[in-house]
Design a protein around this motif. Structure first.
Motif, PDB file in Angstrom:
ATOM      1  N   TYR A   1      24.859  48.754  36.017  1.00  0.00           N
ATOM      2  CA  TYR A   1      24.564  47.657  36.928  1.00  0.00           C
ATOM      3  C   TYR A   1      25.847  47.332  37.706  1.00  0.00           C
ATOM      4  O   TYR A   1      26.955  47.456  37.163  1.00  0.00           O
ATOM      5  CB  TYR A   1      24.085  46.432  36.162  1.00  0.00           C
ATOM      6  N   PRO A   2      25.685  46.892  38.958  1.00  0.00           N
ATOM      7  CA  PRO A   2      26.887  46.661  39.777  1.00  0.00           C
ATOM      8  C   PRO A   2      27.881  45.701  39.148  1.00  0.00           C
ATOM      9  O   PRO A   2      29.094  45.903  39.261  1.00  0.00           O
ATOM     10  CB  PRO A   2      26.314  46.108  41.093  1.00  0.00           C
ATOM     11  N   TRP A   3      27.397  44.605  38.510  1.00  0.00           N
ATOM     12  CA  TRP A   3      28.332  43.614  37.973  1.00  0.00           C
ATOM     13  C   TRP A   3      29.176  44.150  36.814  1.00  0.00           C
ATOM     14  O   TRP A   3      30.177  43.565  36.451  1.00  0.00           O
ATOM     15  CB  TRP A   3      27.566  42.365  37.540  1.00  0.00           C
ATOM     16  N   GLU A   4      28.737  45.291  36.221  1.00  0.00           N
ATOM     17  CA  GLU A   4      29.529  45.883  35.153  1.00  0.00           C
ATOM     18  C   GLU A   4      30.814  46.537  35.680  1.00  0.00           C
ATOM     19  O   GLU A   4      31.686  46.930  34.899  1.00  0.00           O
ATOM     20  CB  GLU A   4      28.698  46.924  34.406  1.00  0.00           C
ATOM     21  N   LEU A   5      30.915  46.624  36.989  1.00  0.00           N
ATOM     22  CA  LEU A   5      32.062  47.307  37.607  1.00  0.00           C
ATOM     23  C   LEU A   5      33.293  46.392  37.717  1.00  0.00           C
ATOM     24  O   LEU A   5      34.408  46.872  37.909  1.00  0.00           O
ATOM     25  CB  LEU A   5      31.659  47.810  38.995  1.00  0.00           C
ATOM     26  N   HIS A   6      33.114  45.076  37.582  1.00  0.00           N
ATOM     27  CA  HIS A   6      34.208  44.135  37.856  1.00  0.00           C
ATOM     28  C   HIS A   6      35.446  44.333  36.992  1.00  0.00           C
ATOM     29  O   HIS A   6      36.569  44.333  37.533  1.00  0.00           O
ATOM     30  CB  HIS A   6      33.698  42.689  37.712  1.00  0.00           C
ATOM     31  N   PRO A   7      35.333  44.496  35.682  1.00  0.00           N
ATOM     32  CA  PRO A   7      36.567  44.668  34.889  1.00  0.00           C
ATOM     33  C   PRO A   7      37.400  45.857  35.338  1.00  0.00           C
ATOM     34  O   PRO A   7      38.634  45.833  35.259  1.00  0.00           O
ATOM     35  CB  PRO A   7      36.047  44.848  33.462  1.00  0.00           C
ATOM     36  N   TYR A   8      36.740  46.896  35.839  1.00  0.00           N
ATOM     37  CA  TYR A   8      37.446  48.110  36.255  1.00  0.00           C
ATOM     38  C   TYR A   8      38.078  47.929  37.640  1.00  0.00           C
ATOM     39  O   TYR A   8      39.186  48.409  37.893  1.00  0.00           O
ATOM     40  CB  TYR A   8      36.487  49.295  36.239  1.00  0.00           C
ATOM     41  N   LEU A   9      37.355  47.228  38.517  1.00  0.00           N
ATOM     42  CA  LEU A   9      37.921  46.968  39.847  1.00  0.00           C
ATOM     43  C   LEU A   9      39.150  46.066  39.751  1.00  0.00           C
ATOM     44  O   LEU A   9      40.134  46.254  40.476  1.00  0.00           O
ATOM     45  CB  LEU A   9      36.871  46.319  40.751  1.00  0.00           C
ATOM     46  N   LYS A  10      39.079  45.094  38.874  1.00  0.00           N
ATOM     47  CA  LYS A  10      40.174  44.141  38.762  1.00  0.00           C
ATOM     48  C   LYS A  10      41.445  44.800  38.241  1.00  0.00           C
ATOM     49  O   LYS A  10      42.559  44.464  38.669  1.00  0.00           O
ATOM     50  CB  LYS A  10      39.759  42.997  37.836  1.00  0.00           C
ATOM     51  N   ASN A  11      41.301  45.739  37.325  1.00  0.00           N
ATOM     52  CA  ASN A  11      42.477  46.340  36.686  1.00  0.00           C
ATOM     53  C   ASN A  11      42.811  47.731  37.217  1.00  0.00           C
ATOM     54  O   ASN A  11      43.717  48.384  36.694  1.00  0.00           O
ATOM     55  CB  ASN A  11      42.244  46.429  35.170  1.00  0.00           C
TER      56      ASN A  11
ATOM     57  N   LEU B   1      50.778  54.297  45.276  1.00  0.00           N
ATOM     58  CA  LEU B   1      50.132  53.495  44.243  1.00  0.00           C
ATOM     59  C   LEU B   1      49.343  52.371  44.883  1.00  0.00           C
ATOM     60  O   LEU B   1      49.852  51.653  45.753  1.00  0.00           O
ATOM     61  CB  LEU B   1      51.179  52.917  43.292  1.00  0.00           C
ATOM     62  N   MET B   2      48.097  52.190  44.457  1.00  0.00           N
ATOM     63  CA  MET B   2      47.217  51.171  45.021  1.00  0.00           C
ATOM     64  C   MET B   2      46.662  50.312  43.894  1.00  0.00           C
ATOM     65  O   MET B   2      46.325  50.812  42.822  1.00  0.00           O
ATOM     66  CB  MET B   2      46.062  51.801  45.806  1.00  0.00           C
ATOM     67  N   VAL B   3      46.553  48.990  44.141  1.00  0.00           N
ATOM     68  CA  VAL B   3      45.910  48.050  43.221  1.00  0.00           C
ATOM     69  C   VAL B   3      45.073  47.086  44.052  1.00  0.00           C
ATOM     70  O   VAL B   3      45.357  46.851  45.232  1.00  0.00           O
ATOM     71  CB  VAL B   3      46.946  47.266  42.382  1.00  0.00           C
ATOM     72  N   LEU B   4      44.026  46.528  43.438  1.00  0.00           N
ATOM     73  CA  LEU B   4      43.190  45.538  44.113  1.00  0.00           C
ATOM     74  C   LEU B   4      43.524  44.117  43.688  1.00  0.00           C
ATOM     75  O   LEU B   4      43.213  43.170  44.418  1.00  0.00           O
ATOM     76  CB  LEU B   4      41.704  45.815  43.826  1.00  0.00           C
ATOM     77  N   ASP B   5      44.149  43.948  42.538  1.00  0.00           N
ATOM     78  CA  ASP B   5      44.489  42.616  42.058  1.00  0.00           C
ATOM     79  C   ASP B   5      45.575  42.031  42.954  1.00  0.00           C
ATOM     80  O   ASP B   5      46.672  42.596  43.069  1.00  0.00           O
ATOM     81  CB  ASP B   5      44.979  42.692  40.610  1.00  0.00           C
ATOM     82  N   SER B   6      45.285  40.895  43.593  1.00  0.00           N
ATOM     83  CA  SER B   6      46.223  40.298  44.542  1.00  0.00           C
ATOM     84  C   SER B   6      47.521  39.868  43.869  1.00  0.00           C
ATOM     85  O   SER B   6      48.572  39.778  44.517  1.00  0.00           O
ATOM     86  CB  SER B   6      45.582  39.091  45.232  1.00  0.00           C
ATOM     87  N   GLN B   7      47.484  39.604  42.560  1.00  0.00           N
ATOM     88  CA  GLN B   7      48.688  39.181  41.858  1.00  0.00           C
ATOM     89  C   GLN B   7      49.654  40.340  41.608  1.00  0.00           C
ATOM     90  O   GLN B   7      50.832  40.123  41.355  1.00  0.00           O
ATOM     91  CB  GLN B   7      48.296  38.544  40.512  1.00  0.00           C
ATOM     92  N   ARG B   8      49.149  41.554  41.672  1.00  0.00           N
ATOM     93  CA  ARG B   8      49.996  42.720  41.381  1.00  0.00           C
ATOM     94  C   ARG B   8      50.323  43.545  42.620  1.00  0.00           C
ATOM     95  O   ARG B   8      50.934  44.596  42.512  1.00  0.00           O
ATOM     96  CB  ARG B   8      49.289  43.613  40.362  1.00  0.00           C
ATOM     97  N   LYS B   9      49.908  43.061  43.785  1.00  0.00           N
ATOM     98  CA  LYS B   9      50.144  43.830  45.004  1.00  0.00           C
ATOM     99  C   LYS B   9      51.632  43.874  45.336  1.00  0.00           C
ATOM    100  O   LYS B   9      52.360  42.905  45.135  1.00  0.00           O
ATOM    101  CB  LYS B   9      49.378  43.207  46.180  1.00  0.00           C
ATOM    102  N   LEU B  10      52.057  45.007  45.835  1.00  0.00           N
ATOM    103  CA  LEU B  10      53.439  45.166  46.254  1.00  0.00           C
ATOM    104  C   LEU B  10      53.648  44.475  47.593  1.00  0.00           C
ATOM    105  O   LEU B  10      52.709  44.274  48.375  1.00  0.00           O
ATOM    106  CB  LEU B  10      53.785  46.650  46.365  1.00  0.00           C
TER     107      LEU B  10
END
Length: 813
Positions: free
Chosen positions: A396-406, A416-425
């Motif tokens: 299900y789509p909502w199961e994807l969130h933990p993986y997208l966040k980390n 190197l790419m990250v989606l978490d705004s707190q870890r962005k370079l």
């Protein structure tokens, strides 16, 4: 709006860049309303999908499918297409879908305006449906409380304001206009930019905050344009040049007369979106764009992207029809005939489509890869949980969130790419210069970079020689409120105006400014002085009251002349020692006084020449002792005169005093007292070599400092008290018989002496440098000459010119 599914590859029913609508009969029809800049987004998206599907290390045995939507920025169309993506139905029925499970969309990739992403995000957040936006980073979508299902690929412009101001400082642009959208992004950036400008002393000439509703208002565009023209600022910064400022840019392009240098920060493609004018208003602009790595195969992909390979892309077919005169054929108008065999997107006229990946297309590319890596991680996790399953994984789509966040991964360029705004370079920036030649062919040339992580002073790198400036500027443009203050002047703020507006004021005396636009003049060191232009400190010359100096030479001649004259008087007295006028008033005291006066006249020689420690001590001690001897001798002579006329009065005491020569003891007693005073002076705070750097311009005068001023004034006070005592005694005896009587002459001499030294004090303290020394020397010579002239010259006159009066017979008569 872009939707990505995790089913088998299936081409979209809606061509990339087109908007799909339905008529009353339920048939699809296509409205071709698109921009080639947006078209590159779809090309980057398809390129990433194909690259991932060929990669055996990401989602093996699985192919990504996709659907593309081009939606106008109005709430009705946005929500309609979002519901269509969720339900898979032409009639949007919330909370219901007709899609098969394996066809369910895994996530939505949206952009470019943050408003569109926010509007869709509120809907998708209800269903915990993953959403990735590739537009500029925005603080509102990053609020995890409101948008827990939304992720942003772009990096935040944390150092953009600093980079913009560093660029302004590099070119000495201190008077800059600002144009921003009147929303939370514009307000926040304006606050950061003002702070940086204040820190680097760059001033805001004007600020224009453009409302969304003003975009198509000709009146507002005209008003803003007039404000730009009225401003003396030659540099204007445009922030977030999206569709809201498009109308203003067009107005400026049509009506510009005064050329400006535009600094632009935007993912807006100025090379293709702004119409060409004969005189391009954007030529010479400087553009800040987030640095992104080059995807080497993307250009090759565009070169091979043709209708024969992608027949379902109606936009591609339309481009071939318009630019290469291809004709449509077939029942669905998908087949093109009569085409050039070597036609490609690279051959589009001008630079209608950029061949290199733009900043936003790079974000699209990374968004697809982030989603693919997240799906891959989730699939691996589920296989670990169900190792003996059938191999088909239902998610299900909502199961994807933990993986997208980390998720963190390296893209095709190895970044190197990250989606978490707190870890962005922290973002780095490329600086481009917009050229418009050949005429009508806009192109961006990279002329520099800005790296906030670099050491201070090395963050900005610019190839100044590559920059082409706007029309009307033959050299580096200047953008200042006031003309620069040349060396020798300082900036004087204008009341009620920004710090960059000032008048130029000449530096005060002995202060300089050796750079342009100095706020304060710098005082020259004590050993230097300011030149006439007051832009350089010159070394002062060492000087003193020397023998070669005209003043020093005159004082030497006076000293030697008076000492010679005194020696002559002494010779006359010795030659005529047997005469009554010499014998009167104690002959020995007269000799002592004349010898002392000779040395008093020679005493100024210690004051002339280069001072040394020895000469400084000898100046004051010799002067004090010699004048004490002279004044005590005069006092003894005065007492002798008084006693001489009291001899006729009966009394053994008076007779004993005259016979024992007791008045002569006054000389050693008074001298001893002065020696004690000088000893205390020299032992506590003796005179020393000093310098005066202020009295004479361009010179440092070497002088003797008196040391203790109290001791110096005590010595003078003692001398003046002795003179006053002699004056009093002589004044009391003025009525005695005047034949050979010195009382009157002593009275005048002490009056001269006392007047000279009382006058000396205020004059001495009001002069500086060599004049101060000259005043003291002149006082010594004058007071000595007063003693010589008043006491001895009348006697010499009688001895030499009136000898008949210098006989005992005349004395008796």
């Amino acid at each position: 709006m872009v939707a990505v599914s995790d089913g088998n590859l299936e081409k979209a029913h809606h061509p990339p860049g087109a908007k799909s609508q339905r008529d009353s009969s339920g048939q699809d029809f296509i409205v071709f309303k698109f921009k080639l800049r947006s078209y590159q987004f779809s090309l980057a998206f398809i390129f990433a999908i194909e690259e991932i599907n060929r990669n055996t290390h990401i989602l093996p045995n699985t192919s990504l499918g996709f659907e593309l939507y081009n939606v106008e920025s109005n709430l009705e169309d946005i929500m309609k297409e979002a519901l269509f993506c969720l339900t898979g139905m032409g009639i949007n029925i919330p909370n219901y879908t007709c899609r098969r499970k394996n066809k369910a969309a895994a996530a939505l990739i949206t952009g470019t305006a943050w408003e569109m992403s926010v509007q869709v995000g509120r809907l998708l957040n209800l269903y915990k449906y993953p959403q990735i936006t590739f537009g500029p980073f925005d603080d509102i979508p990053s609020d995890r409380g409101q948008f827990s299902s939304l992720y942003q690929t772009a990096q935040k412009d944390m150092s953009l304001s600093h980079g913009i101001v560093i660029l302004m400082v590099h070119f000495n642009w201190t008077w800059v206009g600002l144009i921003l959208i009147d929303d939370h992004n514009g307000a926040e950036f304006l606050s950061h930019l003002r702070r940086e400008m204040d820190r680097n002393r760059v001033c805001v000439a004007f600020v224009e905050m453009v409302l969304d509703s003003q975009v198509y208002s000709g009146y507002e565009s005209r008003t803003i344009h007039q404000n730009i023209l009225k401003s003396s600022a030659n540099v204007v910064f445009l922030y977030d040049v999206t569709q809201y400022l498009h109308g203003l840019i067009l107005y400026i392009g049509i009506h510009s007369i005064t050329w400006k240098v535009w600094i632009i920060k935007s993912q807006w493609d100025v090379t293709t979106d702004v119409p060409y004018f004969i005189f391009d208003p954007l030529h010479g602009s400087l553009i800040f764009a987030q640095h992104h790595a080059e995807i080497s195969d993307f250009r090759k992909f565009i070169q091979t992207y043709k209708p024969s390979k992608y027949p379902e892309d109606y936009i591609l077919a339309l481009l071939w029809n318009i630019y290469f005169n291809c004709s449509f054929s077939g029942p669905n108008c998908k087949i093109l005939g009569n085409c050039q065999p070597n036609a490609s997107l690279e051959m589009l006229p001008g630079n209608a489509l950029e061949m290199d990946m733009t900043e936003e297309s790079y974000n699209v590319y990374n968004s697809v890869y982030a989603l693919a890596h997240s799906l891959h991680e989730m699939t691996l996790k589920q296989v670990e949980i169900h190792p003996h399953g059938s191999g088909e994984v239902n998610t299900y789509p909502w199961e994807l969130h933990p993986y997208l966040k980390n998720i963190h991964f390296k893209n095709g360029a190895g970044k190197l790419m990250v989606l978490d705004s707190q870890r962005k370079l922290e973002a780095e920036y490329d600086i481009f210069n917009l050229w418009n030649f050949p005429d009508g062919l806009r192109q961006k040339m990279k002329v520099g970079t800005f790296s906030p992580k670099a050491p201070q002073g090395q963050q900005l790198f610019l190839s100044d020689h590559m920059i082409k400036w706007a029309i009307g500027f033959t050299e580096l443009p200047r953008s200042v409120c006031s003309k620069s203050c040349v060396p020798g002047f300082r900036k004087s703020p204008q009341e009620g105006k920004p710090a960059c507006c000032y008048d130029c004021t000449s530096c005060p005396d002995n202060k300089i400014s050796n750079e342009t636009d100095m706020d304060h003049c710098v005082r020259c060191p004590e050993s230097h002085y300011a030149n006439a232009e007051q832009n350089h400190c010159l070394q002062k010359a060492l000087t003193f009251l020397s023998y070669e100096d005209p003043l020093g030479m005159a004082l030497i001649y006076l000293a030697l002349g008076f000492s010679s004259l005194t020696a002559g008087v002494l010779g006359v007295f010795v030659k005529y020692h047997h005469t009554p006028i010499v014998k009167a008033n104690n002959q020995a005291l007269s000799y002592i006084l004349l010898i002392t006066l000779i040395f008093c006249f020679l005493c100024p020689l210690f004051f002339i020449g280069h001072p040394t420690t020895a000469s400084c001590i000898m100046q004051q001690s010799t002067f004090a002792v010699l004048f004490t001897v002279a004044l005590s001798t005069v006092l003894a002579k005065t007492i002798t005169v008084v006693l001489a006329f009291k001899v006729t009065v009966p009394g053994r005491l008076m007779r004993w005093i005259m016979m024992s020569r007791a008045p002569n003891l006054i000389i050693p007693i008074c001298t001893l007292i002065q020696l004690v005073l000088c000893g205390v002076w020299l032992s506590t705070s003796p005179p020393f070599i000093d310098s005066d750097a202020h009295s004479e311009h361009g010179h440092i005068i070497i002088i003797c400092n008196k040391g203790s001023t109290v001791a110096f004034h005590s010595v003078l006070a003692y001398l003046c008290s002795m003179a006053l005592g002699s004056y009093t005694m002589a004044y009391l005896s003025r009525n005695l018989p005047d034949t050979f009587n010195e009382a009157k002459f002593i009275t005048f001499s002490m009056l001269v002496f006392f007047s000279v030294w009382v006058t000396f004090l205020p004059v001495y303290h009001s002069t500086k440098g060599k004049l101060m020394v000259a005043v003291e020397v002149f006082s010594i010579l004058t007071s000595s000459a007063g003693l010589l002239g008043c006491i001895f010259l009348p006697k010499c006159y009688i001895i030499l010119f009136r000898p008949q009066r210098n006989v005992l017979h005349h004395f008796r008569n």
